[in-house]
Write a protein that holds these residues in place. Structure first.
Motif, mmCIF file in Angstrom:
data_model
loop_
_atom_site.group_PDB
_atom_site.id
_atom_site.type_symbol
_atom_site.label_atom_id
_atom_site.label_comp_id
_atom_site.label_asym_id
_atom_site.label_seq_id
_atom_site.Cartn_x
_atom_site.Cartn_y
_atom_site.Cartn_z
ATOM 1 N N ASP A 126 -82.847 50.147 -132.592
ATOM 2 C CA ASP A 126 -83.929 49.240 -132.935
ATOM 3 C C ASP A 126 -83.481 47.814 -132.619
ATOM 4 O OD1 ASP A 126 -86.426 49.220 -135.303
ATOM 5 O OD2 ASP A 126 -85.526 47.361 -134.610
ATOM 6 N N ARG A 127 -84.327 47.039 -131.962
ATOM 7 C CA ARG A 127 -83.953 45.696 -131.535
ATOM 8 C C ARG A 127 -83.531 44.830 -132.713
ATOM 9 N NH1 ARG A 127 -84.718 43.303 -126.788
ATOM 10 N NH2 ARG A 127 -86.103 44.968 -126.144
ATOM 11 N N GLU A 128 -84.141 45.034 -133.866
ATOM 12 C CA GLU A 128 -83.811 44.207 -135.025
ATOM 13 C C GLU A 128 -82.413 44.501 -135.550
ATOM 14 O OE1 GLU A 128 -88.382 43.828 -136.728
ATOM 15 O OE2 GLU A 128 -86.854 44.893 -137.855
ATOM 16 N N GLU A 129 -81.862 45.679 -135.195
ATOM 17 C CA GLU A 129 -80.552 46.062 -135.695
ATOM 18 C C GLU A 129 -79.482 46.083 -134.601
ATOM 19 O OE1 GLU A 129 -82.023 49.050 -139.254
ATOM 20 O OE2 GLU A 129 -81.191 49.862 -137.426
ATOM 21 N N ALA A 130 -79.886 45.809 -133.369
ATOM 22 C CA ALA A 130 -78.964 45.857 -132.247
ATOM 23 C C ALA A 130 -78.042 44.654 -132.260
ATOM 24 C CB ALA A 130 -79.765 45.912 -130.941
ATOM 25 N N PRO A 131 -77.020 44.608 -131.387
ATOM 26 C CA PRO A 131 -76.148 43.446 -131.304
ATOM 27 C C PRO A 131 -76.943 42.178 -131.064
ATOM 28 C CG PRO A 131 -75.205 45.272 -130.094
ATOM 29 C CD PRO A 131 -76.565 45.716 -130.530
ATOM 30 N N GLU A 132 -76.301 41.021 -131.305
ATOM 31 C CA GLU A 132 -77.011 39.747 -131.308
ATOM 32 C C GLU A 132 -77.697 39.450 -129.989
ATOM 33 O OE1 GLU A 132 -74.335 36.742 -132.545
ATOM 34 O OE2 GLU A 132 -74.138 37.504 -134.587
ATOM 35 N N SER A 133 -77.239 40.030 -128.895
ATOM 36 C CA SER A 133 -77.878 39.776 -127.610
ATOM 37 C C SER A 133 -79.316 40.260 -127.619
ATOM 38 C CB SER A 133 -77.113 40.493 -126.487
ATOM 39 O OG SER A 133 -77.179 41.890 -126.654
ATOM 40 N N GLY A 134 -79.630 41.255 -128.473
ATOM 41 C CA GLY A 134 -80.988 41.762 -128.580
ATOM 42 C C GLY A 134 -81.445 42.540 -127.370
ATOM 43 N N GLU A 135 -80.535 42.926 -126.482
ATOM 44 C CA GLU A 135 -80.909 43.626 -125.267
ATOM 45 C C GLU A 135 -80.591 45.112 -125.391
ATOM 46 O OE1 GLU A 135 -79.889 39.904 -122.277
ATOM 47 O OE2 GLU A 135 -78.689 41.729 -122.256
ATOM 48 N N ALA A 136 -81.266 45.914 -124.564
ATOM 49 C CA ALA A 136 -80.948 47.333 -124.500
ATOM 50 C C ALA A 136 -79.471 47.487 -124.143
ATOM 51 C CB ALA A 136 -81.805 48.018 -123.440
ATOM 52 N N LEU A 137 -78.802 48.396 -124.790
ATOM 53 C CA LEU A 137 -77.361 48.509 -124.625
ATOM 54 C C LEU A 137 -76.964 49.127 -123.296
ATOM 55 C CD1 LEU A 137 -76.435 49.700 -128.204
ATOM 56 C CD2 LEU A 137 -76.297 47.398 -127.265
ATOM 57 N N GLY A 138 -77.770 50.003 -122.770
ATOM 58 C CA GLY A 138 -77.442 50.614 -121.493
ATOM 59 C C GLY A 138 -76.283 51.577 -121.553
ATOM 60 N N LEU A 139 -76.098 52.290 -122.670
ATOM 61 C CA LEU A 139 -75.007 53.257 -122.780
ATOM 62 C C LEU A 139 -75.402 54.561 -122.111
ATOM 63 C CD1 LEU A 139 -73.747 52.907 -126.458
ATOM 64 C CD2 LEU A 139 -73.203 51.521 -124.452
ATOM 65 N N THR A 140 -74.465 55.151 -121.388
ATOM 66 C CA THR A 140 -74.688 56.466 -120.816
ATOM 67 C C THR A 140 -74.411 57.518 -121.890
ATOM 68 O OG1 THR A 140 -72.395 56.759 -120.118
ATOM 69 C CG2 THR A 140 -73.886 55.612 -118.585
ATOM 70 N N PRO A 141 -74.880 58.761 -121.683
ATOM 71 C CA PRO A 141 -74.580 59.815 -122.659
ATOM 72 C C PRO A 141 -73.084 59.983 -122.904
ATOM 73 C CG PRO A 141 -76.356 60.521 -121.233
ATOM 74 C CD PRO A 141 -75.852 59.219 -120.669
ATOM 75 N N ARG A 142 -72.253 59.873 -121.858
ATOM 76 C CA ARG A 142 -70.810 60.013 -122.043
ATOM 77 C C ARG A 142 -70.249 58.876 -122.888
ATOM 78 N NH1 ARG A 142 -67.361 63.881 -122.300
ATOM 79 N NH2 ARG A 142 -67.620 64.690 -120.191
ATOM 80 N N GLU A 143 -70.741 57.652 -122.659
ATOM 81 C CA GLU A 143 -70.290 56.514 -123.462
ATOM 82 C C GLU A 143 -70.696 56.694 -124.917
ATOM 83 O OE1 GLU A 143 -70.431 53.137 -119.915
ATOM 84 O OE2 GLU A 143 -72.110 53.363 -121.312
ATOM 85 N N ALA A 144 -71.871 57.257 -125.146
ATOM 86 C CA ALA A 144 -72.313 57.518 -126.520
ATOM 87 C C ALA A 144 -71.400 58.532 -127.194
ATOM 88 C CB ALA A 144 -73.755 58.029 -126.517
ATOM 89 N N GLU A 145 -70.973 59.528 -126.421
ATOM 90 C CA GLU A 145 -70.068 60.552 -126.943
ATOM 91 C C GLU A 145 -68.725 59.929 -127.323
ATOM 92 O OE1 GLU A 145 -69.099 65.088 -125.602
ATOM 93 O OE2 GLU A 145 -68.930 63.536 -124.081
ATOM 94 N N VAL A 146 -68.193 59.072 -126.452
ATOM 95 C CA VAL A 146 -66.928 58.396 -126.737
ATOM 96 C C VAL A 146 -67.085 57.487 -127.947
ATOM 97 C CG1 VAL A 146 -65.278 56.705 -125.859
ATOM 98 C CG2 VAL A 146 -66.085 58.538 -124.367
ATOM 99 N N LEU A 147 -68.230 56.829 -128.062
ATOM 100 C CA LEU A 147 -68.490 55.946 -129.199
ATOM 101 C C LEU A 147 -68.384 56.696 -130.520
ATOM 102 C CD1 LEU A 147 -69.466 53.333 -130.563
ATOM 103 C CD2 LEU A 147 -71.820 54.035 -130.032
ATOM 104 N N ARG A 148 -68.864 57.929 -130.557
ATOM 105 C CA ARG A 148 -68.792 58.728 -131.785
ATOM 106 C C ARG A 148 -67.355 58.845 -132.279
ATOM 107 N NH1 ARG A 148 -69.523 63.840 -131.496
ATOM 108 N NH2 ARG A 148 -70.046 64.047 -133.685
ATOM 109 N N PHE A 149 -66.434 59.111 -131.358
ATOM 110 C CA PHE A 149 -65.036 59.299 -131.734
ATOM 111 C C PHE A 149 -64.351 57.985 -132.043
ATOM 112 C CE2 PHE A 149 -65.954 63.362 -129.845
ATOM 113 C CZ PHE A 149 -65.175 64.251 -130.566
ATOM 114 N N LEU A 150 -64.637 56.951 -131.262
ATOM 115 C CA LEU A 150 -64.026 55.650 -131.527
ATOM 116 C C LEU A 150 -64.471 55.113 -132.881
ATOM 117 C CD1 LEU A 150 -64.324 53.902 -128.044
ATOM 118 C CD2 LEU A 150 -62.310 54.995 -129.045
ATOM 119 N N SER A 151 -65.744 55.310 -133.224
ATOM 120 C CA SER A 151 -66.251 54.813 -134.504
ATOM 121 C C SER A 151 -65.652 55.566 -135.686
ATOM 122 C CB SER A 151 -67.786 54.923 -134.552
ATOM 123 O OG SER A 151 -68.206 56.273 -134.523
ATOM 124 N N ALA A 152 -65.096 56.758 -135.412
ATOM 125 C CA ALA A 152 -64.429 57.530 -136.466
ATOM 126 C C ALA A 152 -62.956 57.151 -136.579
ATOM 127 C CB ALA A 152 -64.561 59.028 -136.187
ATOM 128 N N GLY A 153 -62.510 56.195 -135.743
ATOM 129 C CA GLY A 153 -61.138 55.705 -135.849
ATOM 130 C C GLY A 153 -60.126 56.405 -134.971
#
Length: 212
Positions: A126-153
């Motif tokens: 949601d744009r209201e909750e996205a980073p301050e740039s307010g732009e679409a993040l442009g993450l690929t499915p693989r980047e989203a998958e990596v994000l899951r693990f990085l966010s878990a530490g």
């Protein structure tokens, strides 16, 4: 034929129908179409928005595979609530071009459709909750998958082991995430993963040998 982007909507949740379609119909750059319209020779770009039900993910994957076979030029955006790493890989393998959280605001789904029609792969919050740039993040499915693990530490090495990737590949994805989100802080990654509806990593979760 219209210069608008044709939007084929599949498996739309009943509760999303009024607001999503109303938003779409007010955008002159978008126009809802049927598969018959595409078969009849739709002249412009077209994007399918497939709303996935995690309780019947197999049905959604089968629909995506069949649609890809019938309409090879069609771009496909899969919208979901929360998928595991295994599910994300299955959706990617089925032939989708981009993923995003189903809970995103209707205007964000429309923005993702336009970006995908222009050749971008988007996973947006949601744009209201996205980073301050307010732009679409442009993450690929693989980047989203990596994000899951990085966010878990997990460390880069551990992410690589669990997803059957090289450490260098994970480092590249991490650099892309830092560039696109404008942050590398764990707190921000945790918040972003939650906003995107990415399911928490389950202990023992591990990918197959597929390097990207």
């Amino acid at each position: 034929m219209s210069d608008a982007v044709g939007v084929l909507i599949l498996d739309e949740p009943q509760e999303l129908c009024p607001t999503f379609r109303a938003t779409l119909e007010h955008l002159p750059a978008l126009q809802t179409v049927t598969e018959a319209d595409l078969n009849a020779g739709w002249a412009g770009p077209a994007v399918a928005v497939v709303f996935l039900d995690e309780s019947r993910l197999g049905d959604g994957l089968a629909r995506i595979v069949a649609l890809r076979d019938r309409q090879p030029e069609l771009r496909i955006l899969a919208a979901f609530q929360a998928l595991t790493s295994k599910d994300l890989r299955a959706v990617l393998t089925a032939g989708i071009d981009a993923v995003m959280a189903r809970s995103a605001a209707p205007r964000e789904i429309c923005a993702a459709v336009l970006a995908l029609a222009d050749g971008a792969a988007c996973l947006v919050a949601d744009r209201e909750e996205a980073p301050e740039s307010g732009e679409a993040l442009g993450l690929t499915p693989r980047e989203a998958e990596v994000l899951r693990f990085l966010s878990a530490g997990f460390s880069n090495k551990e992410v690589a082991r669990r997803l059957a990737l090289s450490v260098r590949t994970v480092e590249t994805h991490r650099l892309n995430l830092r560039r696109k989100t404008q942050t590398g802080r764990l707190k921000d990654l945790v918040t972003l993963a939650r906003q995107l509806g990415l399911a928490p990593v389950v202990e023992g979760e591990r990918g197959r040998n597929s390097r990207h």
